[in-house]
Every structure is written in structure tokens, then in C-alpha cells.
Scaffold this motif. Structure first.
Motif, PDB file in Angstrom:
ATOM      1  N   VAL A 187       0.830  -1.200   0.000  1.00 59.15           N
ATOM      2  CA  VAL A 187       0.000   0.000   0.000  1.00 59.15           C
ATOM      3  C   VAL A 187       0.864   1.250   0.000  1.00 59.15           C
ATOM      4  N   LEU A 188       1.946   1.215   0.809  1.00 66.80           N
ATOM      5  CA  LEU A 188       2.862   2.353   0.847  1.00 66.80           C
ATOM      6  C   LEU A 188       3.531   2.563  -0.513  1.00 66.80           C
ATOM      7  N   VAL A 189       3.839   1.444  -1.186  1.00 69.01           N
ATOM      8  CA  VAL A 189       4.429   1.556  -2.531  1.00 69.01           C
ATOM      9  C   VAL A 189       3.471   2.316  -3.452  1.00 69.01           C
ATOM     10  N   VAL A 190       2.177   1.968  -3.394  1.00 68.32           N
ATOM     11  CA  VAL A 190       1.184   2.633  -4.244  1.00 68.32           C
ATOM     12  C   VAL A 190       1.086   4.127  -3.891  1.00 68.32           C
ATOM     13  N   LEU A 191       1.074   4.453  -2.584  1.00 62.98           N
ATOM     14  CA  LEU A 191       0.972   5.852  -2.174  1.00 62.98           C
ATOM     15  C   LEU A 191       2.173   6.663  -2.647  1.00 62.98           C
ATOM     16  N   PHE A 192       3.384   6.095  -2.432  1.00 62.58           N
ATOM     17  CA  PHE A 192       4.589   6.809  -2.880  1.00 62.58           C
ATOM     18  C   PHE A 192       4.602   6.949  -4.405  1.00 62.58           C
ATOM     19  N   ALA A 193       4.204   5.902  -5.117  1.00 61.10           N
ATOM     20  CA  ALA A 193       4.202   5.963  -6.586  1.00 61.10           C
ATOM     21  C   ALA A 193       3.183   6.983  -7.085  1.00 61.10           C
ATOM     22  N   THR A 194       2.006   7.062  -6.416  1.00 67.29           N
ATOM     23  CA  THR A 194       0.992   8.049  -6.805  1.00 67.29           C
ATOM     24  C   THR A 194       1.538   9.466  -6.657  1.00 67.29           C
ATOM     25  N   ALA A 195       2.177   9.706  -5.508  1.00 64.18           N
ATOM     26  CA  ALA A 195       2.777  11.022  -5.298  1.00 64.18           C
ATOM     27  C   ALA A 195       3.836  11.311  -6.352  1.00 64.18           C
ATOM     28  N   ALA A 196       4.624  10.267  -6.705  1.00 65.75           N
ATOM     29  CA  ALA A 196       5.697  10.466  -7.689  1.00 65.75           C
ATOM     30  C   ALA A 196       5.133  10.844  -9.055  1.00 65.75           C
ATOM     31  N   PHE A 197       4.095  10.113  -9.503  1.00 64.23           N
ATOM     32  CA  PHE A 197       3.527  10.405 -10.822  1.00 64.23           C
ATOM     33  C   PHE A 197       2.879  11.798 -10.849  1.00 64.23           C
ATOM     34  N   ARG A 198       2.184  12.152  -9.772  1.00 68.98           N
ATOM     35  CA  ARG A 198       1.576  13.496  -9.705  1.00 68.98           C
ATOM     36  C   ARG A 198       2.654  14.584  -9.767  1.00 68.98           C
ATOM     37  N   LEU A 199       3.745  14.369  -9.051  1.00 68.96           N
ATOM     38  CA  LEU A 199       4.817  15.366  -9.032  1.00 68.96           C
ATOM     39  C   LEU A 199       5.530  15.433 -10.380  1.00 68.96           C
ATOM     40  N   VAL A 200       5.666  14.299 -11.047  1.00 76.47           N
ATOM     41  CA  VAL A 200       6.279  14.310 -12.386  1.00 76.47           C
ATOM     42  C   VAL A 200       5.423  15.139 -13.345  1.00 76.47           C
TER      43      VAL A 200
ATOM     44  N   PHE B  93      12.823  16.925  -8.308  1.00 78.26           N
ATOM     45  CA  PHE B  93      13.530  16.272  -7.198  1.00 78.26           C
ATOM     46  C   PHE B  93      12.535  15.618  -6.236  1.00 78.26           C
ATOM     47  N   MET B  94      11.421  16.278  -5.982  1.00 79.39           N
ATOM     48  CA  MET B  94      10.422  15.701  -5.092  1.00 79.39           C
ATOM     49  C   MET B  94       9.829  14.436  -5.702  1.00 79.39           C
ATOM     50  N   ALA B  95       9.613  14.430  -7.006  1.00 80.31           N
ATOM     51  CA  ALA B  95       9.111  13.227  -7.673  1.00 80.31           C
ATOM     52  C   ALA B  95      10.118  12.092  -7.576  1.00 80.31           C
ATOM     53  N   ALA B  96      11.427  12.423  -7.755  1.00 77.69           N
ATOM     54  CA  ALA B  96      12.470  11.404  -7.629  1.00 77.69           C
ATOM     55  C   ALA B  96      12.513  10.842  -6.209  1.00 77.69           C
ATOM     56  N   ALA B  97      12.313  11.721  -5.229  1.00 72.64           N
ATOM     57  CA  ALA B  97      12.329  11.261  -3.845  1.00 72.64           C
ATOM     58  C   ALA B  97      11.167  10.310  -3.578  1.00 72.64           C
ATOM     59  N   ALA B  98       9.961  10.662  -4.045  1.00 70.46           N
ATOM     60  CA  ALA B  98       8.798   9.798  -3.831  1.00 70.46           C
ATOM     61  C   ALA B  98       8.993   8.451  -4.514  1.00 70.46           C
ATOM     62  N   TRP B  99       9.552   8.477  -5.722  1.00 73.52           N
ATOM     63  CA  TRP B  99       9.796   7.211  -6.440  1.00 73.52           C
ATOM     64  C   TRP B  99      10.835   6.361  -5.719  1.00 73.52           C
ATOM     65  N   THR B 100      11.895   6.982  -5.207  1.00 70.52           N
ATOM     66  CA  THR B 100      12.933   6.242  -4.483  1.00 70.52           C
ATOM     67  C   THR B 100      12.364   5.601  -3.225  1.00 70.52           C
ATOM     68  N   MET B 101      11.486   6.318  -2.531  1.00 65.84           N
ATOM     69  CA  MET B 101      10.870   5.742  -1.333  1.00 65.84           C
ATOM     70  C   MET B 101       9.930   4.603  -1.695  1.00 65.84           C
ATOM     71  N   ALA B 102       9.254   4.722  -2.852  1.00 74.64           N
ATOM     72  CA  ALA B 102       8.438   3.592  -3.297  1.00 74.64           C
ATOM     73  C   ALA B 102       9.309   2.369  -3.555  1.00 74.64           C
ATOM     74  N   LEU B 103      10.486   2.566  -4.181  1.00 76.70           N
ATOM     75  CA  LEU B 103      11.427   1.456  -4.398  1.00 76.70           C
ATOM     76  C   LEU B 103      11.915   0.890  -3.077  1.00 76.70           C
TER      77      LEU B 103
END
Length: 924
Positions: free
Chosen positions: A178-191, A204-214
Motif C-alpha cells: 500500500v505504501l508503494v502505491v501511495l509513494f508511486a501516486t505522489a511520484a507520478f503526480r509530481l512528475v 527532485f520531489m518526484a524522484a524522492a517519492a519514487w525512491t521511497m516507493a522502491l
């Protein structure tokens, strides 16, 4: 940005490769992993704390996203601290440490970090409210306390995340996904936002959200805390926090610092390039900072000028202190937006330097007192020297020119005095016989036996008075040149003024068989304040000239009005199709005693004085006269003057004229009609009977339907459209439903295509607009009943509508053409007086009523009456009022009063004409 994309791509590929990596242990025992775990967690906590500190400062600059991101990562740092100390193998942290406790704090911290990034991704960038930061911080700390309370003493309330001997539970693994989905959602929105806004911070914020999803994906793969997936998860998590801090630092600190350095360099270059001296003054302490150019402008080195306000005051030329204080003191008190003064400073070698001193207070205390000010000095010595030299030269020229003008003035006054004396003498000699002519005409007018001659006597009086006024204007020419002509300002009834101008000039237009008419604009005031005599003089002159120089075609007076910056303007355009003028002739127009050429004087006569006087009168009225013309195509003189609207005043009435009779085209037809207005009923009955029809004219639609039920011999129904009770549309519908074969013709005052369609949709066979032309009505009736016109004269072209106030109160020629008999004219005038003598008072009384429906009904009725009687002023004024009531719902007092004045003029004209008819008709 390219390097950032490559780095994120490598991190993603490394995660994907992790599915095929062997789950080797990095450490032989979990105790060996503790130092690295503590290092990674404390690094992430430090970065999260720095994110909070940086965002807490930046959110005050107006971005609510920074506030919630910072509070979120403050919670993350606080809870990760509990996670680190609760890790298995760590000393007791309030309660014994263990996997369940450590995993709980870990998951809660990850949830808060995901929510903080989601808020940053989806919230708009707008300012925060003053208390939002404090309340958010207090709520965050309270939430952290709640998390600690549950994690330290009440873990049994939560689902299990780890079972010894079995490993991670499904709840724990599922929550990680679930956390992966939340972080990925934030990443795509920020991209998406980074691409739209072209923002490196959002990237940079999008990269951070994606890295946390990973990072969360790694934590779903590990089987032991010492294996490579767990270690990489912690590394990715710390990397994500670092990317967040870097993105915020770049946007909030590095870029503003770079912009500030660029701005500072730009200002320094501007100051150097403009070669001005600058100063910055601490008003409270008296300290002043001068730049190098300020000092060199006065011949000093910077180290020779003390940084204090006394250094400046000692250099000011004493005579300029009053001018400086007059500009500086009000600005220090906050009364002016800036300070500016031109004064002199003493140069080091002793001469004076003129400077332009400009500045502004840039800081004040709570009481508004000046604390700091800044400004500049510009050397204007060369400009001042040239200005003084020019002023001295101008003074000499002015003295010389003044002496010449004084001599010319004395000579001109002597010439004007002689001319004025001559004009005054001639004016007296001409006034004497004119007074006799006008007086005798007035006496003859009172003689009852000269009734037939009254129109001519009245014309003699009007022309005599105008000639007398024009003689006075010849004398006024001298007054104009001497600046002594005074204009009057009194209420003027504009329609009467125009009627008078037309009446004084129409005789020659009729002789020449010209199309002589008035075209009236919709927004022209009924009464204004101006000099009636002078305005009439100008209009008569322009109309007379147009008629004189037009042998065939038309002369039209167009009257309009507009408002420019709250000023009402009247415009009169006199257009003719006469001989026209070329540009050279137009340049000569407004010169005294000048015409286009000598042949014009021989052919058309005139002194050439009229236009000159008119131009000067209009100039005194603060208006203007413009002319446009082409040889052989005519001219247009456009007069435009400013006026003030005032209360309406009375109008004049022209006399009736007879017209020849017609033929009987409706013989043998039985016609039923419904008309609610008495005047219109009488006219309709008289018109139909003159054409040979037998008719019954009733006052409502219901009465007409009752008559149809009682009699079946009617060939046709004519109905007014707007009637109280059952209107014309409903009358036609009921008639067609009961008697489908009976033709129905509708009469209405609305001249709109939509109204015609409404009538046809209601079942009417034809629709005619009031005022109804006899020929058109007969043609419509004959067509509806299926009878040919048997060679009857075709109906004339539809009457062109003339605007009300500028035309006669009643178009007697059209009325006589319709009614054909003096007895019919007398009857319709009597009905008008019986039905509408009090309508003007009723209109004015309706202004105080809240129910405007009676006013709308009366306006519609008067519109029909005006059309029936060819009383265009009443019809036009009623149409304007009814249209305004239908669109706005409330009456415009100006339109109501205009209609009341038009009705009064109509009633007065009817009384006068009825008296003339009574004398002309034989006694019964």
C-alpha cells in the motif's frame, strides 16, 4: 535534470535486478547490523529534521505545501527515533525492544512520509493562514505522542506484523505494498506538475517519492534483517530523504541566493552606467553611506567624507535649505510618496554644483516614523546653466513682444470701437421698421375674422422675430470679437426648437420639392439648458444654407446625443445632396463675408456672414462645427455642443391638412373586431365602414367570442394582440378551435419579426403592425376571405418610421388620407379627448406605484393610439417605455415623463384642431 533521470533509472533497474539477486546476508548476526542500521536511521532522521527546519521557514513566504511537508517529516524523524531505539538488540527503550515494536514504529513513520508527499503533490501552492503553522505543529506533536503511547504500552491493540519462527505477516507485507502505491501516486503526480510548471524542485520531489516507493519494495523481499534487501531498503529510504532536502534547498535557498547575487550585480552595473551618486541614511542615528560617485561629484575621495548626515548638510548651499525642507519634511512625515529636490552643493574647490536629489523612506516604525531612507544624486549643473541662459533670453524677448502687443492692442481697440459704433447705428435703423412689422402681425393674429390667415401671420411673426434676432447678432459680432458676448442658459424644449427651425426653413424646401425631414436618435433628451436663440440661429443658418445650395434631392437634419465622461452632448448633422465643395472652398467657409467664390454669391445670394457668426457662437458654447463635402455630391455640417439635461417643457402643435377620399373595397363583408382602446375602436370601425364593410367592434376578446357564438354570419375576425384579460393570441387560438374556417387577422404595435411569428403560431392568418395602413388592411382582409382586389390600387410601401419628438405631433396629411372626411376627423379627436385627456397625469402618478403592470398596459395602449392617429411622438415614446419595462421590470422616470409630455402635446394639439374644425364644419 538529465543526471537526476539517469540516477532514478539506475535505482529502478537495480531494484528489478534484486528479484534475481541471491538473498545473501551482509552480516553473520543481527547484532553486527546494528551500527549500520543506527547510522542509516540517524542520517535519515537528521535529513528529515533539516527538511522540517527549512520548510518551516519557507512556508512563511506563502506556500502551504511546505508547511505540511515539514510537519510530516518532523513526525517521521520523531517516530524513526523510536524505531531505531526499539530495534531488536538495542537497550530497553521504556519497554523491552523487539521486532514487533520496531516494525510498528517503522510502518507508522513510512505512512506519515507517504501522506506528507501526497499533500505536497496535490495541494495548490497558496499562502497559509497566520495560525495554520502553529496549529499544524501542535497537532503533529500530539499525533506523535499518540503513536508513542500506542507503541510503548498498547501494541496488543494492533495487528501482528512479525511472528517468531515464521517471519513477516501478511498484514505487514500488504501494508508495504500500500505504501508503494501511495509513494508511486505522489511520484507520478509530481512528475506531471514538474513537466507542466518546468520546475526542478518538483522533479527532485518526484524522484524522492519514487525512491521511497522502491525502498518499500525492498522491504517486501527480505527474509532476514541482515540480508541485502533490508540493507538496500534503508539506503533507498535515506536517499529519498536526501533528495527531498536537496530539492527544497535548491528552490528555497540556492536559487534565491543566485537571483539575489544577479540582482545585486545588475543594480551595481546600472548605478555605474548612469553615473549617479547614491546615499543610504539611517534617520534615527544620522549615519549616511555615500558611494564613490557621490563623493567624486563634489571633488572628494570617499575617505574625505564622514559617513554622517552632517557631512551633507555642511555642503548644502544655505539659500536652498527652504526648498529642501519643503520637499523633505512632508516625505519624512509620510505625506508624499517620495522626496525630490533640485539644489546646490559646495564643491571642494569652492564652486557650486547643481544636483537632482531623489529618495524615499524604505523603513518606518509602528508609529510611521522614518527609520531608513535611500536615494541618489545626479549632477544637473550643465542643464541648469543652459536653462538659466534660455530664461534670460526669453525674458528679453517677452519684454520686446509685450511692447509690440500693447501697441497693437491699442490700435485694435480703436478699430473695434469704430466698428461697434457703426454696427450699433445700423442695428437701430433696421430694428425700427421690424418692430412695426411684428407688432402689426400680432394685432392681425388676434382678429377672429382672419382665422384662415393665421398660419401665414404666425410665419411672419416667427420670421420677423428671427430677423430681429439676426440683426442683434450682427451687433453681437462686435461683442464676440471684443469678448463681451454672453450666452444665456435656460430650459429649452428640444423638439419644439427643431420644429421651429424646420418651420422657418421648410417653405423654400417645399418650393424646390426637396425631401426635407428630421431623423431623431433614441437617446436625445427632451429638454436641456442652453441658449435657445443662439442655437436656433445656428440651426436655421445651417438648414437655410443646405436648402439654398440644393436644387434637387434631400436635406436632412439628424439629431443625436451621447455621453462622454459624464458630459451630455447634443449633435446636429445637416446633410444635403447639393453642389458640394472642394477642400479649398471648405477652408474659406468660416471667414466673415466670404463664400465659396463670387459665382456662388451671384447665383445663390447671401453675405457670407452666417457661418462665421455660427462658428463663433458654437465656440462660445464650447462646442464645434465640422464639415465634410464632395463637389457634386453634397455636404454635411456637424454641430456638436455640451448641454445639461433638465425637466421637460411644453411643445408646439402644427395645424391639420386635408386629404382626398378613396374607394369602397370591402362592400358586402361582415367583420368582427376586438380592440380595447376607444380611439382605436373608433378608427377601425370608421375605416372599415368607409370601405363598405358591416362591422361590429367590441372591447375584448371574450366579447368577440360571445358575439361569434350568437352570430354565424361573420366573414372575418380582427383582434388586437395586447388586450387585458384574454389577449389576442388566446382569442385567436380559441376562435380557431371553435371556428376553424374563420380567418383571423392580428393587429399589434410591435414591429418585430418575432411578434409576427407568435401571431402566426397562435393561428392567425395575417399580422399587421400599427399604425394600420388602409390599403394594407384591405389587401389582407380580401386575401384572407379569398376575394380579389378587383383592380384596387395597390397598397403603398410601408411607412418609414420617423422619430417622435422631432416630427409634428400629428401627421395630419397621413391622418386625412386615412379618414377622408372632416366629420371622421372630428369624431376621432373627440374620442381621444374623452379617453386620454387624463393619461398624462395618470402616467406621472404611476411613478409612485409599486405595481408596474398598469403602466405597461397604458404604455402599450398609447403606442397603439399614437400609431392610429399618426402621432409619432406618442407612439415612439410609448414604445421606448414599454420596451424598457419589459427588459428591466421597473420604469425609467425619464421615459415616463417624456411620454407624459408627448401625450399632453397630443391632447393640446387635438383640442386646437377640434376648435378649428368646429368653426370650419357647418352647423347641424
Amino acid at each position: 535534470m538529465t543526471g537526476l533521470k539517469m540516477g532514478i533509472g539506475l535505482l529502478t533497474l537495480f531494484l528489478l535486478a534484486g528479484f534475481w539477486l541471491p538473498a545473501d546476508n551482509f552480516f553473520l548476526a543481527s547484532q553486527h547490523f546494528l551500527p549500520l542500521h543506527i547510522l542509516l536511521e540517524f542520517a535519515a532522521m537528521a535529513i528529515a529534521a533539516m527538511v522540517f527546519a527549512l520548510t518551516w521557514t519557507l512556508h512563511r513566504e506563502g506556500d502551504q505545501r511546505m508547511l505540511w511537508l515539514g510537519i510530516g517529516f518532523l513526525l517521521v524523524a520523531t517516530i524513526d527515533f523510536a524505531h531505531t531505539l526499539s530495534y531488536q538488540g538495542m537497550p530497553v527503550f521504556v519497554t523491552p525492544s523487539g521486532p514487533e515494536k520496531g516494525i510498528y514504529f517503522w510502518l507508522v513513520a513510512r505512512v506519515f512520509s507517504a501522506l506528507a508527499l501526497l499533500l505536497f503533490a496535490f495541494l495548490p501552492a497558496r499562502p497559509t493562514r497566520p495560525l495554520s503553522g502553529v496549529l499544524g505543529l501542535v497537532a503533529g506533536l500530539a499525533l506523535a505522542g499518540l503513536v508513542y503511547w500506542v507503541g510503548l504500552w498498547h501494541l496488543e491493540l494492533l495487528p501482528r506484523t512479525f511472528i517468531p519462527g515464521e517471519g513477516l505477516t501478511a498484514f505487514k507485507v500488504g501494508l508495504e505494498y500500500v505504501l508503494v502505491v501511495l509513494f508511486a501516486t505522489a511520484a507520478f503526480r509530481l512528475v506531471w506538475r514538474a513537466w507542466i510548471e518546468d520546475s526542478s524542485n518538483l522533479a527532485f520531489m518526484a524522484a524522492a517519492a519514487w525512491t521511497m516507493a522502491l525502498s518499500e519494495l525492498f522491504f517486501t523481499l527480505y527474509a532476514n534483517v541482515t540480508d541485502i534487501f533490508n540493507v538496500l531498503g534503508h539506503v533507498y529510504k535515506a536517499t529519498g530523504c536526501a533528495l527531498i532536502y536537496y530539492g527544497i534547498f535548491v528552490t528555497g535557498v540556492r536559487l534565491p541566493q543566485a537571483a539575489l547575487r544577479e540582482l545585486s550585480t545588475r543594480y551595481r552595473n546600472i548605478i555605474t552606467g548612469t553615473n549617479v551618486g547614491t546615499w543610504e541614511w539611517n534617520v534615527k542615528t544620522g549615519a549616511v553611506l555615500f558611494n564613490e560617485r557621490w563623493c567624486s561629484m563634489l571633488g572628494y575621495r570617499p575617505d574625505e567624507i564622514q559617513p554622517s548626515v552632517e557631512s551633507w548638510t555642511e555642503l548644502v548651499y544655505p539659500e536652498d535649505w527652504a526648498r529642501i525642507r519643503a520637499a523633505l519634511d512632508p516625505h519624512l512625515r509620510g505625506e508624499t510618496p517620495f522626496y525630490e529636490s533640485e539644489h546646490r552643493l559646495r564643491h571642494k574647490d569652492g564652486h557650486l554644483v547643481w544636483v537632482l536629489d531623489c529618495g524615499q523612506v524604505i523603513e518606518r516604525d509602528e508609529q510611521g516614523r522614518a527609520l531608513r531612507a535611500a536615494g541618489m544624486h545626479m549632477d544637473i549643473t550643465d542643464r541648469k546653466t543652459e536653462q538659466q541662459r534660455t530664461e534670460a533670453l526669453l525674458e528679453k524677448l517677452v519684454e520686446s513682444r509685450t511692447a509690440e502687443l500693447e501697441a497693437a492692442r491699442i490700435a485694435a481697440e480703436a478699430a473695434n470701437a469704430a466698428k461697434s459704433a457703426f454696427l450699433a447705428h445700423m442695428s437701430h435703423e433696421i430694428r425700427t421698421p421690424l418692430n412695426a412689422i411684428i407688432g402689426m402681425a400680432q394685432i392681425a393674429t388676434r382678429d377672429a375674422q382672419l382665422t384662415a390667415a393665421r398660419p401665414y401671420l404666425k410665419q411672419i411673426q416667427d420670421s420677423g422675430r428671427l430677423l430681429l434676432e439676426l440683426v442683434s447678432d450682427i451687433l453681437d459680432l462686435a461683442k464676440i470679437e471684443a469678448g463681451k458676448l454672453a450666452l444665456e442658459s435656460r430650459p429649452v424644449h428640444v423638439p419644439s426648437l427643431i420644429q421651429r427651425a424646420m418651420r422657418l426653413t421648410e417653405h423654400r424646401a417645399l418650393q424646390q420639392q426637396l425631401d426635407f425631414r428630421v431623423e431623431w436618435g433614441a437617446d436625445v433628451p427632451e429638454a436641456v439648458l442652453c441658449d435657445e436663440t443662439r442655437l436656433l440661429q445656428v440651426l436655421v443658418n445651417l438648414l437655410g444654407n443646405a436648402i439654398k445650395f440644393t436644387e434637387r434631392g434631400s436635406v436632412r437634419l439628424q439629431v443625436s446625443s451621447d455621453r462622454v465622461q459624464e458630459q451630455r452632448w447634443l449633435e446636429f448633422a445637416v446633410r444635403d445632396t447639393g453642389i458640394g465643395m472642394n477642400p479649398e472652398q471648405m477652408r474659406q467657409l468660416f471667414r466673415p463675408f466670404t463664400q465659396a467664390d463670387s459665382s456662388t454669391t451671384r447665383r445663390f445670394g447671401g453675405t457670407g456672414l452666417g457661418l462665421s457668426i455660427s462658428k463663433r457662437i458654437v465656440d462660445l458654447m464650447q462646442g464645434r462645427i465640422d464639415v465634410s463635402s464632395e463637389p457634386g455630391r453634397g455636404s454635411c455640417f456637424r454641430l456638436r455642443i455640451p448641454v445639461t439635461e433638465t425637466a421637460p417643457c411644453g411643445a408646439e402643435s402644427p395645424e391639420p391638412l386635408p386629404a382626398p377620399p378613396g374607394t369602397r373595397r370591402l362592400a358586402g363583408l361582415h367583420i368582427l373586431a376586438a380592440e380595447d382602446d376607444g380611439v382605436n375602436r373608433w378608427v377601425l370601425r370608421d375605416l372599415l365602414e368607409q370601405e363598405g364593410a358591416q362591422c361590429v367592434v367590441l372591447d375584448s376578446g371574450l366579447e368577440a367570442l360571445r358575439a361569434l357564438a350568437e352570430r354565424a354570419d361573420f366573414d372575418l375576425l380582427i383582434t388586437d394582440v395586447e388586450m387585458p384579460g384574454l389577449n389576442g393570441h388566446d382569442t385567436a387560438r380559441r376562435c380557431k378551435s371553435l371556428y376553424p374556417g374563420l380567418p383571423v387577422i392580428g393587429l399589434t404595435a410591435y414591429a418585430l419579426a418575432e411578434e409576427r411569428q407568435r401571431c402566426l403560431d397562435a393561428g392567425m392568418d395575417e399580422h399587421l403592425t400599427k399604425p394600420v395602413d388602409a390599403d394594407l388592411l384591405c389587401a389582407a382582409i380580401l386575401k384572407a376571405v379569398g376575394r380579389s382586389q378587383n383592380g384596387a390600387a395597390a397598397g403603398p410601401a410601408p411607412r418609414t418610421s420617423r422619430v417622435a419628438e422631432a416630427t409634428p405631433v400629428i401627421d395630419w396629411q397621413a391622418l386625412w388620407r386615412r379618414l377622408r372626411r372632416p366629420e371622421s376627423v372630428r369624431q376621432i379627436l373627440e374620442i381621444l379627448l374623452n379617453n386620454h385627456a387624463g393619461s398624462a397625469a395618470l402616467l406621472r402618478g404611476q411613478l409612485a406605484c409599486s405595481d408596474h403592470e398598469p403602466l405597461a398596459l397604458l404604455a402599450h395602449k398609447l403606442q397603439g393610439v399614437g400609431g392610429t392617429l399618426f402621432a409619432e411622438p406618442v407612439r415612439h415614446a410609448a414604445a421606448l417605455l414599454e420596451q424598457q419595462l419589459r427588459s428591466a421590470g421597473t420604469p425609467d422616470p425619464v421615459l415616463v415623463l417624456r411620454l407624459a409630455g408627448a401625450v399632453e402635446a397630443l391632447v393640446e394639439t387635438a383640442r386646437s384642431a377640434l376648435a378649428d374644425l368646429e368653426r370650419a364644419l357647418p352647423a347641424p
